[in-house]
Write an enzyme that holds these catalytic residues in place. Structure first.
Site, PDB file in Angstrom:
ATOM      1  N   TYR A 165       0.829  -1.205   0.000  1.00  8.76           N
ATOM      2  CA  TYR A 165       0.000   0.000   0.000  1.00  8.76           C
ATOM      3  C   TYR A 165       0.868   1.262   0.000  1.00  8.76           C
ATOM      4  CZ  TYR A 165      -3.829   3.055   1.665  1.00  8.76           C
ATOM      5  OH  TYR A 165      -4.766   4.043   1.821  1.00  8.76           O
ATOM      6  N   LYS A 169       1.036   4.109  -2.858  1.00  7.89           N
ATOM      7  CA  LYS A 169       0.631   5.467  -2.520  1.00  7.89           C
ATOM      8  C   LYS A 169       1.771   6.472  -2.707  1.00  7.89           C
ATOM      9  CE  LYS A 169      -3.680   4.855  -1.525  1.00  7.89           C
ATOM     10  NZ  LYS A 169      -4.679   5.292  -2.532  1.00  7.89           N
TER      11      LYS A 169
END
Length: 313
Positions: A165, A169
């Protein structure tokens, strides 16, 4: 100044719940025609249903707005491209893209499978790439476009158990930086949101008393500004619980080390000076760093420089 989106067409991905739903409702309330995109999968990306997207569309229509539902999987470019074409066929243009869709497959890096790593990258990063690619030529031809990436404090600062993640991101920030430069002359402004909110993505990660202060609706006003006519570009807007801040990637002034002293020991001895933040700045592009370092070396060595390739173009 009143921010309105009359006659604008917006696509919001992952808009069936949470932040995406709030953004879609906020855009529609101010006049936008909205494509409510949601695959309808579980938090880990499995499964699929159009119910959530259709429910948001009904909310918008009940309030007098215009919206259509779309179940495109953002990780599949052909599906995203077809979604954009449907929006154009119905309303003639696409002005706004909010890349919000996401999934979670959290584990420590030691326990995380590469399949889980790739799956998160495919939705968050490649999904944003697919959305941008599908609207890019339309926005260039229009001479107008507003794009928002969705990052996270996990990507900006790191968070235990979120290597996949966090990497995704952080990646959307790099994508923003380049698309800002390439889209500027076409009237396309590209920004990034780094939100923290009470959604199904965070419901078991944040204590309930804190979640009570973190409604998605507290973040949407910042997004609406980032996709407005007066929006900035290449801005990382952080938002949560009604608070807003801006993150900037800064570079210290740095130190030139003469060749005779260019050893690891010198770097260690002077590292506090190298890392000193006084005078740090956000550089406008990659070549700004190259020009800075070359200029430092030339000054130290007494070398006169001609114009850079960019300056002479």
């Amino acid at each position: 100044m009143s921010i309105r989106f009359d006659d604008r067409v917006a696509i919001v991905t992952g808009a069936g719940n949470g932040l995406g739903r709030s953004h879609a409702l906020g855009l529609a309330a101010r006049g936008a025609r909205v494509v409510v995109n949601d695959l309808g999968g579980a938090r880990d990306g499995t499964g699929g249903s159009s119910e959530a997207a259709r429910a948001v569309v009904e909310e918008i229509r009940a309030a007098g707005g215009e919206a259509i539902a779309d179940g495109a999987n953002v990780a599949e470019f052909d599906q995203v491209q077809a979604m954009v074409e449907r929006a154009k066929a119905k309303w003639g243009r696409v002005d706004i893209l909010i890349n919000n869709a996401g999934i979670l497959r959290d584990k420590t890096f030691a326990k995380m499978s590469l399949d889980d790593f790739r799956a998160v990258i495919e939705v968050h990063l490649i999904g944003a790439v697919n959305g941008c690619k599908a609207v890019w030529e339309t926005m260039r031809a229009q001479g107008y476009g507003r794009i928002v990436m969705t990052s996270s404090s996990s990507g900006l600062y790191g968070n235990f158990g979120q290597a996949n993640y966090g990497a995704a991101k952080a990646g959307v920030v790099g994508l923003m930086n380049v698309l800002h430069q390439e889209g500027e002359k076409y009237g396309i402004r590209v920004n990034t949101l780094a939100p923290t909110a009470a959604t199904r993505m965070t419901q078991d990660l944040i204590p309930p008393d804190r979640l009570a202060l973190m409604a998605p609706e507290a973040i949407t006003p910042g997004v609406l500004y980032l996709v407005s006519e007066e929006a900035p570009s290449r801005t990382i807007l952080c938002a949560g619980a009604g608070a807003f801040a801006v993150t900037r990637i800064m570079e210290t002034p740095g130190v030139y080390v003469p060749e005779a002293e260019r050893t690891p020991e010198t770097i260690a001895a002077r590292f506090a000076e190298i890392a000193g933040m006084e005078g740090a700045e956000a550089l406008p592009n990659a070549f700004a760093q190259t020009d800075k370092f070359v200029a430092m070396a030339a000054r130290a060595e007494g070398i006169a420089l001609g114009l850079s390739n960019k300056e002479s173009a």
